[in-house]
Design a protein around this motif. Structure first.
Motif, PDB file in Angstrom:
ATOM      1  N   PRO A  55      41.513 -14.806 -16.765  1.00 25.14           N
ATOM      2  CA  PRO A  55      40.677 -13.998 -17.615  1.00 25.14           C
ATOM      3  C   PRO A  55      39.262 -14.618 -17.455  1.00 25.14           C
ATOM      4  O   PRO A  55      38.897 -15.737 -17.072  1.00 25.14           O
ATOM      5  CB  PRO A  55      41.389 -14.750 -18.917  1.00 25.14           C
ATOM      6  CG  PRO A  55      42.584 -14.812 -18.567  1.00 25.14           C
ATOM      7  CD  PRO A  55      42.678 -15.461 -17.344  1.00 25.14           C
ATOM      8  N   LEU A  56      38.321 -13.408 -17.574  1.00 29.63           N
ATOM      9  CA  LEU A  56      36.963 -13.611 -17.338  1.00 29.63           C
ATOM     10  C   LEU A  56      36.168 -13.428 -18.522  1.00 29.63           C
ATOM     11  O   LEU A  56      36.906 -13.000 -19.479  1.00 29.63           O
ATOM     12  CB  LEU A  56      36.368 -12.619 -16.368  1.00 29.63           C
ATOM     13  CG  LEU A  56      37.067 -12.396 -14.830  1.00 29.63           C
ATOM     14  CD1 LEU A  56      36.617 -11.280 -14.010  1.00 29.63           C
ATOM     15  CD2 LEU A  56      36.681 -13.814 -14.079  1.00 29.63           C
ATOM     16  N   SER A  57      34.974 -14.028 -18.566  1.00 36.34           N
ATOM     17  CA  SER A  57      34.233 -13.863 -19.814  1.00 36.34           C
ATOM     18  C   SER A  57      33.876 -12.456 -20.141  1.00 36.34           C
ATOM     19  O   SER A  57      33.928 -11.568 -19.411  1.00 36.34           O
ATOM     20  CB  SER A  57      32.875 -14.595 -19.898  1.00 36.34           C
ATOM     21  OG  SER A  57      32.106 -14.046 -18.773  1.00 36.34           O
ATOM     22  N   GLU A  73      35.635  -7.471 -19.208  1.00 40.72           N
ATOM     23  CA  GLU A  73      35.672  -8.659 -18.633  1.00 40.72           C
ATOM     24  C   GLU A  73      34.949  -8.735 -17.493  1.00 40.72           C
ATOM     25  O   GLU A  73      34.936  -7.631 -16.589  1.00 40.72           O
ATOM     26  CB  GLU A  73      37.270  -9.118 -18.123  1.00 40.72           C
ATOM     27  CG  GLU A  73      38.226  -9.540 -19.318  1.00 40.72           C
ATOM     28  CD  GLU A  73      39.423 -10.309 -18.846  1.00 40.72           C
ATOM     29  OE1 GLU A  73      39.379 -10.941 -17.715  1.00 40.72           O
ATOM     30  OE2 GLU A  73      40.265  -9.627 -19.297  1.00 40.72           O
ATOM     31  N   ALA A  74      34.017  -9.753 -16.925  1.00 41.11           N
ATOM     32  CA  ALA A  74      33.320  -9.668 -15.947  1.00 41.11           C
ATOM     33  C   ALA A  74      33.007 -11.051 -15.478  1.00 41.11           C
ATOM     34  O   ALA A  74      32.717 -12.001 -16.182  1.00 41.11           O
ATOM     35  CB  ALA A  74      31.922  -9.025 -16.020  1.00 41.11           C
ATOM     36  N   ALA A  75      32.438 -11.104 -14.203  1.00 38.44           N
ATOM     37  CA  ALA A  75      32.134 -12.517 -13.609  1.00 38.44           C
ATOM     38  C   ALA A  75      30.891 -12.363 -13.370  1.00 38.44           C
ATOM     39  O   ALA A  75      29.955 -13.423 -13.178  1.00 38.44           O
ATOM     40  CB  ALA A  75      32.812 -12.453 -11.960  1.00 38.44           C
ATOM     41  N   GLY A  76      29.964 -11.489 -13.820  1.00 42.19           N
ATOM     42  CA  GLY A  76      28.417 -11.499 -13.952  1.00 42.19           C
ATOM     43  C   GLY A  76      28.074 -10.469 -14.783  1.00 42.19           C
ATOM     44  O   GLY A  76      28.694  -9.776 -15.523  1.00 42.19           O
ATOM     45  N   PRO A  92      31.109  -6.566 -11.873  1.00 43.45           N
ATOM     46  CA  PRO A  92      31.502  -7.673 -10.837  1.00 43.45           C
ATOM     47  C   PRO A  92      32.576  -8.265 -11.298  1.00 43.45           C
ATOM     48  O   PRO A  92      32.819  -8.805 -12.578  1.00 43.45           O
ATOM     49  CB  PRO A  92      30.220  -8.365 -10.838  1.00 43.45           C
ATOM     50  CG  PRO A  92      29.476  -8.176 -11.949  1.00 43.45           C
ATOM     51  CD  PRO A  92      29.915  -6.882 -12.509  1.00 43.45           C
ATOM     52  N   LEU A  93      33.569  -8.539 -10.259  1.00 45.17           N
ATOM     53  CA  LEU A  93      34.740  -9.311 -10.843  1.00 45.17           C
ATOM     54  C   LEU A  93      34.915 -10.630  -9.853  1.00 45.17           C
ATOM     55  O   LEU A  93      35.971 -11.311 -10.153  1.00 45.17           O
ATOM     56  CB  LEU A  93      36.048  -8.548 -10.302  1.00 45.17           C
ATOM     57  CG  LEU A  93      36.231  -7.253 -11.070  1.00 45.17           C
ATOM     58  CD1 LEU A  93      37.524  -6.521 -10.455  1.00 45.17           C
ATOM     59  CD2 LEU A  93      36.261  -7.575 -12.407  1.00 45.17           C
ATOM     60  N   ILE A 191      42.288  -5.729 -17.183  1.00 48.41           N
ATOM     61  CA  ILE A 191      40.787  -5.262 -17.602  1.00 48.41           C
ATOM     62  C   ILE A 191      40.494  -4.061 -18.082  1.00 48.41           C
ATOM     63  O   ILE A 191      39.704  -3.855 -19.069  1.00 48.41           O
ATOM     64  CB  ILE A 191      39.953  -5.708 -16.368  1.00 48.41           C
ATOM     65  CG1 ILE A 191      40.235  -7.307 -16.115  1.00 48.41           C
ATOM     66  CG2 ILE A 191      38.540  -5.402 -16.420  1.00 48.41           C
ATOM     67  CD1 ILE A 191      39.571  -7.694 -14.670  1.00 48.41           C
ATOM     68  N   THR A 192      41.087  -3.054 -17.284  1.00 44.60           N
ATOM     69  CA  THR A 192      40.784  -1.566 -17.789  1.00 44.60           C
ATOM     70  C   THR A 192      41.202  -1.404 -19.083  1.00 44.60           C
ATOM     71  O   THR A 192      40.739  -0.453 -19.856  1.00 44.60           O
ATOM     72  CB  THR A 192      41.313  -0.740 -16.666  1.00 44.60           C
ATOM     73  OG1 THR A 192      42.647  -0.920 -16.476  1.00 44.60           O
ATOM     74  CG2 THR A 192      40.427  -0.797 -15.244  1.00 44.60           C
TER      75      THR A 192
END
Length: 416
Positions: A55-57, A73-76, A92-93, A191-192
């Motif tokens: 899981p991303l922020s 959710e995204a890495a940036g 960005p993932l 995520i989607t």
């Protein structure tokens, strides 16, 4: 009524021509892999296909014009571009390729969206497998997930790629997302789905209330291939308005799907008699049926529209009232389930079967116990299971080649 014919402008325009379709030596950030012609590349392909993301922020996103807000959710930091009729969201993932989403201002057809994806992929690659992978409800709107596995020529040889697609046919915030990279299948769904569930629009509170709604999954040989969503609303004078939306993604071959989208509205009076009907169907994204029917007096109906490229207009008179969804459910409940009759022959207007005249629909109870019925309408034969209200819970149809299609209700609310 209009079929959801918005085109997915720019969807995957760079599919299979970007870095995501180039073979890489490292498994840490590849998007595609050398075709499995040797044992080593087979292992690489399996490893790459099994990759998932933790899981991303969560990042907040909103349209520049204020038409929606949400989170993903995204890495940036996601980027957003406003275009005419849609917004492009790039997420960005932390992988080779970003997640790309399109949020539209007009409704979408799920089947047409998938067909457009596959057409884009097929322009630059050799598709090896095309299929729907999941169908579900997200915030009371259908979502369809699909994938295309492909081969593409590179200077180093054949490369394997995988494009994933998600279509959420929400009336207020229609969404399409794509990711062109091997692996991350569960991450893509997670995520989607969360993004779709988070999107809100200022107009979301203006939706018409319904008295009843149900959602059916359609499967062929156990695999998801589509859905049917049915909504019944109250109208003036005890009348009912029934809205049905259907999308099917049927496997023609392992590499090709035949997709159909259908939207219909049906107005029935308090007795369950048909007053008006609008019907539209597209096949592979092309409109092939668009018909309207209206009761103009007594038992005379006027029809008008297009069918298979032909303009049609005329009238017909019926000796017996035309039945509708609510009317049929009431007759099943009061006649068949109550044991008063073993068989009903109804007259229905189905433009796909006959656009210029009604057709007979026979419902037959198979036994004195249970709620299983046989349906016959022209060449179509199906086995139905109905609930205590006479509404269809499950329908099974067998085709040549021993294929079996099952449509099963998985969600229901309200009372018909």
């Amino acid at each position: 009524m209009r079929l959801r014919t918005t085109l997915l402008l720019g969807l995957l325009t760079g599919c299979a021509t970007t870095a995501s379709s180039r073979p890489e030596a490292s498994a840490g950030g590849t998007a595609s892999a050398q075709a499995p012609s040797a044992a080593g590349s087979k292992l690489d392909f399996k490893a790459l296909s099994a990759r998932e993301l933790a899981p991303l922020s969560k990042q907040q996103v909103s349209a520049p014009d204020g038409s929606f807000t949400g989170e993903v959710e995204a890495a940036g930091t996601p980027t957003i571009q406003q275009q005419e009729g849609f917004v492009v969201l790039s997420v960005p993932l932390g992988t080779r390729s970003p997640l790309t989403c399109f949020i539209y201002s007009e409704p979408l057809d799920a089947g047409a969206a998938v067909h457009r994806l596959l057409s884009k992929v097929g322009q630059h690659t050799d598709i090896q497998l095309a299929r729907a992978t999941d169908v579900r409800l997200i915030d009371d709107a259908p979502a369809v997930f699909a994938e295309a596995q492909y081969l593409v020529d590179t200077p180093q040889g054949k490369a394997v790629g995988q494009a994933r697609l998600m279509v959420h046919v929400d009336d207020q915030v229609p969404l399409v997302c794509s990711h062109d990279e091997l692996g991350y299948s569960e991450s893509f769904v997670r995520i989607t789905s969360a993004l779709a569930g988070s999107l809100t629009s200022p107009s979301a509170g203006k939706r018409k209330a319904s008295r009843y709604s149900e959602f059916h999954l359609v499967r062929v040989e156990g695999r998801p291939v589509g859905f049917e969503k049915r909504v019944i609303r109250d109208s003036a004078g005890g009348a009912k308005l029934t809205e049905v939306e259907t999308s099917l993604l049927l496997p023609r071959t392992a590499r090709e799907l035949m997709v159909q989208d259908t939207v219909s509205t049906e107005l029935s009076d308090k007795e369950g008699r048909l007053v008006a009907r609008d019907y539209a169907r597209s096949t592979n994204g092309e409109l092939d049926i668009q018909m309207s029917l209206e009761l103009v007096g007594g038992r005379e109906y006027h029809y008008e529209g297009k069918h298979s490229g032909k303009d049609l207009r005329g009238t017909f008179t019926v000796k017996k009232d035309l039945s509708t969804g609510p009317g049929t459910a009431r007759l099943v409940r009061e006649q068949l389930l109550a044991g008063k009759k073993k068989e009903l022959t109804l007259r229905v207007y189905d433009p796909a079967a006959n656009p210029v005249a009604p057709v007979d629909q026979v419902l037959r109870r198979e036994s004195d116990t249970g709620r299983e019925l046989k349906l016959e309408m022209g060449p179509l034969e199906a086995t139905l299971t109905v609930d205590a209200q006479g509404m269809v819970e499950k329908a099974e149809v067998s085709f040549t080649g021993n294929l079996r299609m099952v449509q099963e209700r998985v969600s229901v609310s309200g009372s018909p």
